[in-house]
Write an enzyme that holds these catalytic residues in place. Structure first.
Site, mmCIF file in Angstrom:
data_model
loop_
_atom_site.group_PDB
_atom_site.id
_atom_site.type_symbol
_atom_site.label_atom_id
_atom_site.label_comp_id
_atom_site.label_asym_id
_atom_site.label_seq_id
_atom_site.Cartn_x
_atom_site.Cartn_y
_atom_site.Cartn_z
ATOM 1 N N HIS A 168 -29.831 -9.096 9.125
ATOM 2 C CA HIS A 168 -30.863 -8.098 8.837
ATOM 3 C C HIS A 168 -31.692 -8.436 7.597
ATOM 4 C CE1 HIS A 168 -28.833 -5.971 11.901
ATOM 5 N NE2 HIS A 168 -27.929 -5.362 11.160
ATOM 6 N N ASP A 183 -12.684 -7.891 33.536
ATOM 7 C CA ASP A 183 -12.019 -8.542 32.415
ATOM 8 C C ASP A 183 -12.644 -9.927 32.311
ATOM 9 O OD1 ASP A 183 -10.412 -9.910 30.641
ATOM 10 O OD2 ASP A 183 -8.521 -9.219 31.505
ATOM 11 N N LYS A 219 -37.363 -1.650 14.505
ATOM 12 C CA LYS A 219 -37.743 -0.470 13.721
ATOM 13 C C LYS A 219 -39.244 -0.455 13.476
ATOM 14 C CE LYS A 219 -33.262 0.081 11.433
ATOM 15 N NZ LYS A 219 -32.987 1.445 11.907
#
Length: 479
Positions: free
Chosen positions: A234, A87, A176
């Site tokens: 992005h 935690d 990508k």
């Protein structure tokens, strides 16, 4: 300091990102013998699991999200995995985490995927436990704040324990293949770079369209909206790669220096240069879907669509509009960059009845990775009724051009770069802050104008005002 880590610590290891992307990426890299032989992967999250429980969770995720042919020896990969519950709000738990990590022989890479509110206590806990030394790298998953002020607060907290050369801010779009091919297209082909400027390019379009709605991201998305969820990271990264000057070399400093120059050159967006929308009930792929308020369960003014007309005020791009649009519940899932070239200055075929259309370059990023260039060609015939011209596409489908090559998950490259210490495809602090500075100004203008999102039907391309945003300049969105 250059080192290849032999420990990888994953925060949020039982979450959706880990199960869908991180664990499959690491398993695929292991199957291809690309991970360091001694690399141990330690997962941590609040879930009360032991090593065997985490390995069972990982096995289920890999069998669900990674094709069988890419898994390799699953048992040998699972042996790399260990787990320690934590935690992050409880500082005394970090000592046990440090014991579980052990003492790396080469170095430690940390992937931090938690709620922004946990960044600061997590960094403090790691520091107190001795997990921030010279051979430790920190990778941060978005969201990195909700505005410039909160982003600076997070970055300051991280910078208190890690220098910039050991901080890796991730934007998975940069992993990508086609996004990286954009750089190869521009800087490895003399054909394009001399034309890549205001003298020859009429406008640029960048579209990130999604068919999905909230999909379990209810609280996050309603606080963020399309501008902060997609444009701030992005889309501005794609814009900077399209517009950047040629870097002196393909290394982290040179590439990121040129990107940040573009971001700092973005002109403030005018009051009539943005359109926001929110989807209402409609149909996607023939299936009825509810409206945003219905999915959310309450009324909201959060935008699920945004279109922006932007300009870059520098020598190369002066006067060239960059049209950005992104939204949820649009007709198809597509991410693409469209570079529209100018018309030829004089058509020698006009007197013969032929119409020449300007060339267009379309760079498809998802779902299919491809590059298409339209060229004008003469339609075969004797031309007694006049010459006819028609655009002919030159299509480079990446999966066909490089047959036999695996289509990799974007996180594969980024995780490997993190382990090995290559920052080229990661985002530097000044980039993040330049992005937030521009986005915050847009949001402030919406508040000043009292702007509210316009309705659009799910399954359409957004509000009609978004079409008008481009069409009043004689531009049609590429669909």
């Amino acid at each position: 300091m250059s080192f290849t880590a032999d420990r990888l610590l994953l925060f949020g290891a039982t979450g959706d990102l880990s199960k869908r992307m991180l664990l499959p990426s690491l398993c695929a890299l292991d199957a291809d013998d690309l991970l360091p032989a001694k690399l141990q992967i330690i997962g941590t999250a609040r879930s009360e699991l032991d090593d065997q429980g985490f390995r069972a969770l990982a096995r289920e995720a890999l069998e669900t999200f990674l094709p069988a042919e890419r898994r390799g020896s699953l048992d040998s990969f699972l042996e790399r995995l260990h787990y320690q519950p934590l935690d992050a709000t409880q500082q005394d738990g970090f000592a046990a985490l440090a014991d579980k990590v052990g003492k790396p022989e080469q170095g430690l890479a940390i992937f931090l995927s938690t709620a922004p509110s946990l960044f600061e206590p997590t960094i403090h806990g790691l520091e107190r436990a001795g997990l921030t030394g010279d051979t430790v790298r920190m990778c941060l998953e978005k969201p990195l704040g909700t505005d410039l002020e909160s982003s600076r607060h997070i970055n300051d907290a991280v910078a208190s324990a890690f220098p910039e050369d050991r901080i890796f801010r991730i934007d998975h779009y940069l992993g990508k293949e086609t996004v990286q091919n954009l750089l190869a297209l521009r800087f490895a082909n003399i054909l394009f770079e001399p034309l890549w400027n205001a003298a020859h390019i009429d406008h640029v379009q960048i579209t990130v369209a999604e068919t999905v709605g909230l999909e379990g991201r209810v609280s996050f998305y309603d606080d963020a909206g399309a501008l902060r969820d997609m444009v701030q990271n992005h889309m501005l990264q794609l814009l900077s790669l399209v517009a950047m000057e040629p870097p002196s070399s393909f290394d982290a400093t040179a590439v990121r220096d040129e990107k940040v120059k573009v971001l700092r050159s973005l002109r403030s967006v005018g009051p009539d240069e943005t359109v926001t929308g929110q989807y209402r009930a409609g149909a996607i792929e023939g299936k009825a879907v509810p409206g945003y308020d219905d999915e959310l369960g309450k009324d909201s003014d959060t935008e699920t669509f945004v279109a922006i007309k932007s300009y870059i005020d520098n020598w190369r791009w002066k006067g060239v509009p960059f049209y950005l649009r992104t939204g949820k519940r649009l007709p198809e899932r597509v991410t693409e960059i469209v570079v529209q070239f100018r018309k030829v200055p004089h058509s020698i075929f006009a007197g013969k009845g032929a119409k020449a259309e300007p060339n267009r370059l379309v760079i498809g990023i998802q779902p299919e990775e491809n590059i298409t260039l339209s060229l004008m060609a003469k339609v075969p015939g004797l031309d007694r009724g006049g010459i006819r011209l028609r655009p002919v596409p030159l299509n480079i489908a990446m999966q066909n051009a490089f047959a036999g090559k695996e289509r990799r998950i974007a996180y594969e490259r980024l995780l490997l770069d993190l382990i090995e210490g290559d920052q080229t495809l990661f985002v530097r602090r000044d980039e993040v802050e330049a992005q937030w500075d521009w986005v915050d100004a847009i949001r402030a203008s919406w508040v000043e104008q009292g702007a509210t999102p316009k309705n659009y039907t799910a399954g359409s391309w957004g509000p009609s005002a978004a079409i008008a945003l481009a069409e009043r300049d004689g531009v049609t969105w590429h669909e």
